[in-house]
Design a protein around this motif. Sequence first.
Motif, PDB file in Angstrom:
ATOM      1  N   LEU A 179      -9.759   4.368   5.548  1.00  0.00           N
ATOM      2  CA  LEU A 179     -10.052   4.879   4.214  1.00  0.00           C
ATOM      3  C   LEU A 179     -10.763   6.221   4.335  1.00  0.00           C
ATOM      4  O   LEU A 179     -11.802   6.322   4.998  1.00  0.00           O
TER       5      LEU A 179
ATOM      6  N   THR B 293       0.241   9.761   6.382  1.00  0.00           N
ATOM      7  CA  THR B 293      -0.610   8.576   6.457  1.00  0.00           C
ATOM      8  C   THR B 293       0.136   7.357   6.981  1.00  0.00           C
ATOM      9  O   THR B 293      -0.491   6.331   7.262  1.00  0.00           O
TER      10      THR B 293
ATOM     11  N   GLN C 167     -12.530   9.253   2.080  1.00  0.00           N
ATOM     12  CA  GLN C 167     -13.059   9.506   0.743  1.00  0.00           C
ATOM     13  C   GLN C 167     -14.097  10.607   0.785  1.00  0.00           C
ATOM     14  O   GLN C 167     -14.612  10.983   1.840  1.00  0.00           O
TER      15      GLN C 167
ATOM     16  N   VAL D 201       0.855  -1.183   0.000  1.00  0.00           N
ATOM     17  CA  VAL D 201       0.000   0.000   0.000  1.00  0.00           C
ATOM     18  C   VAL D 201       0.893   1.236   0.000  1.00  0.00           C
ATOM     19  O   VAL D 201       1.802   1.338   0.830  1.00  0.00           O
TER      20      VAL D 201
ATOM     21  N   ALA E  89      -8.045   7.938  -0.120  1.00  0.00           N
ATOM     22  CA  ALA E  89      -6.717   7.872   0.498  1.00  0.00           C
ATOM     23  C   ALA E  89      -6.726   6.872   1.646  1.00  0.00           C
ATOM     24  O   ALA E  89      -7.688   6.791   2.413  1.00  0.00           O
ATOM     25  N   ILE E  90      -5.628   6.108   1.782  1.00  0.00           N
ATOM     26  CA  ILE E  90      -5.494   5.103   2.825  1.00  0.00           C
ATOM     27  C   ILE E  90      -4.457   5.568   3.840  1.00  0.00           C
ATOM     28  O   ILE E  90      -3.364   5.995   3.475  1.00  0.00           O
TER      29      ILE E  90
ATOM     30  N   ILE F  46      -8.371  -4.378  -0.032  1.00  0.00           N
ATOM     31  CA  ILE F  46      -7.329  -3.348  -0.044  1.00  0.00           C
ATOM     32  C   ILE F  46      -7.131  -2.804  -1.455  1.00  0.00           C
ATOM     33  O   ILE F  46      -6.953  -1.594  -1.662  1.00  0.00           O
ATOM     34  N   ALA F  47      -7.176  -3.692  -2.447  1.00  0.00           N
ATOM     35  CA  ALA F  47      -7.008  -3.259  -3.837  1.00  0.00           C
ATOM     36  C   ALA F  47      -8.133  -2.310  -4.245  1.00  0.00           C
ATOM     37  O   ALA F  47      -7.897  -1.302  -4.930  1.00  0.00           O
TER      38      ALA F  47
ATOM     39  N   ASN G 105       6.065   3.113   0.928  1.00  0.00           N
ATOM     40  CA  ASN G 105       5.254   1.916   0.704  1.00  0.00           C
ATOM     41  C   ASN G 105       5.341   1.022   1.937  1.00  0.00           C
ATOM     42  O   ASN G 105       6.378   0.962   2.600  1.00  0.00           O
TER      43      ASN G 105
ATOM     44  N   GLN H 131      -7.911   1.279  -2.504  1.00  0.00           N
ATOM     45  CA  GLN H 131      -6.941   2.216  -3.066  1.00  0.00           C
ATOM     46  C   GLN H 131      -7.530   3.029  -4.205  1.00  0.00           C
ATOM     47  O   GLN H 131      -7.027   4.108  -4.514  1.00  0.00           O
ATOM     48  N   THR H 132      -8.598   2.540  -4.848  1.00  0.00           N
ATOM     49  CA  THR H 132      -9.250   3.282  -5.933  1.00  0.00           C
ATOM     50  C   THR H 132     -10.349   4.207  -5.421  1.00  0.00           C
ATOM     51  O   THR H 132     -10.847   5.034  -6.189  1.00  0.00           O
TER      52      THR H 132
ATOM     53  N   VAL I 140       1.910   4.963   0.939  1.00  0.00           N
ATOM     54  CA  VAL I 140       1.590   5.869   2.034  1.00  0.00           C
ATOM     55  C   VAL I 140       2.514   7.076   1.954  1.00  0.00           C
ATOM     56  O   VAL I 140       3.473   7.099   1.173  1.00  0.00           O
TER      57      VAL I 140
END
Length: 345
Positions: A157, A141, A159, A135, A227-228, A219-220, A206, A223-224, A137
């Motif tokens: 997460l 973050t 958003q 992930v 922000a994580i 998790i994948a 990372n 990420q779309t 970062v």
Amino acid sequence: MDSRKIILLVGALIVAAITAFMARSLLTGGSAPQAGAVTAAAAPIDGPEVLVATRALPVGTILDATALKFQPWPKELVDNAYFIKKDTDLKSLQGTVVRNAITAGAPVTQGALVKPGDRGFLAAALGAGMRAVTVPVSAQTGVAGFVFPGDRIDLVLTQTVPGGGDGPPLKVAETILRNLRVLATDQRTDNTTGEDGKTVVRTFSNVTLEATPKIAEKIAVAQTLGAISLSLRSIADNNSELEEAIANGDIKVPEGNDPKAEKAMMLQVASQPQSGNSTLATGADVSRFQRRTVPGKPAEALGGPQGPGGPVGPGGYPGAAVPQGPVVRIARGNTVTEVPVGGKK
């Protein structure tokens, strides 16, 4: 008096005096001296110092400075695969991963460890059925670099949800995953120490996490969406989560008083990533000027798009614009109109 009788009388008096003295000693608590137990000193071990585990090290354990120590070992039992103190730099073994389980106090063999950069290193660090996910970062973050391999973190997460109205979008932060183990930060799997022996804090871009296949998919997708951020967990969190897992039936409490079974249960809770039951905070929880819900559509848009005969009513049928107040719905074939109460048909 006969001398023989005198001698016998004197002897009887002496015996009586000794007997009286011994009886008095017994009555006054006197006791015969007791022989103390002599502890034989342990014979020194004739052999070199070898590397042993200070605690049980299951497969996938990332070693730190507290996991290993040197201990004298009988020279006739020393194997060529052992780490000998004079030939071993203990700092170089920090960050290596246990490939074969090692019991507490057992010598560590060279084949039981996998060093960073070796083939299969990351696969050895993963538990059975687990996956590695990376992930991206930033310093903000990533807890400013205070996350190290072996730590446990939560994923948050953040958003923005625009909705369908003209109002400000909804801003929300949600804890989507919990208790994920950190495998590496960037390409480092060990905790670097400085000359003073303290751990060096470094930022990273990372972080590689251990997750189940289903959590890896989440998790994948996360990420779309936005922000994580990483949220570092306390070691003491396992107690409260153990109670929650028992209440939910996720963990089976062993019967009887078996310390090994209880330890296995605690280890299962401590190493189990968690998803679901997410918590969230909206913009309104932070500021009164933010929204609590997703903005809805304006009143003029509730009827849908414009049709050739005017606005399209609810359900997609042509009709008048959505009126305010009580209405009567009239259907003529496929045409549905809504008339305010008291109006004409």
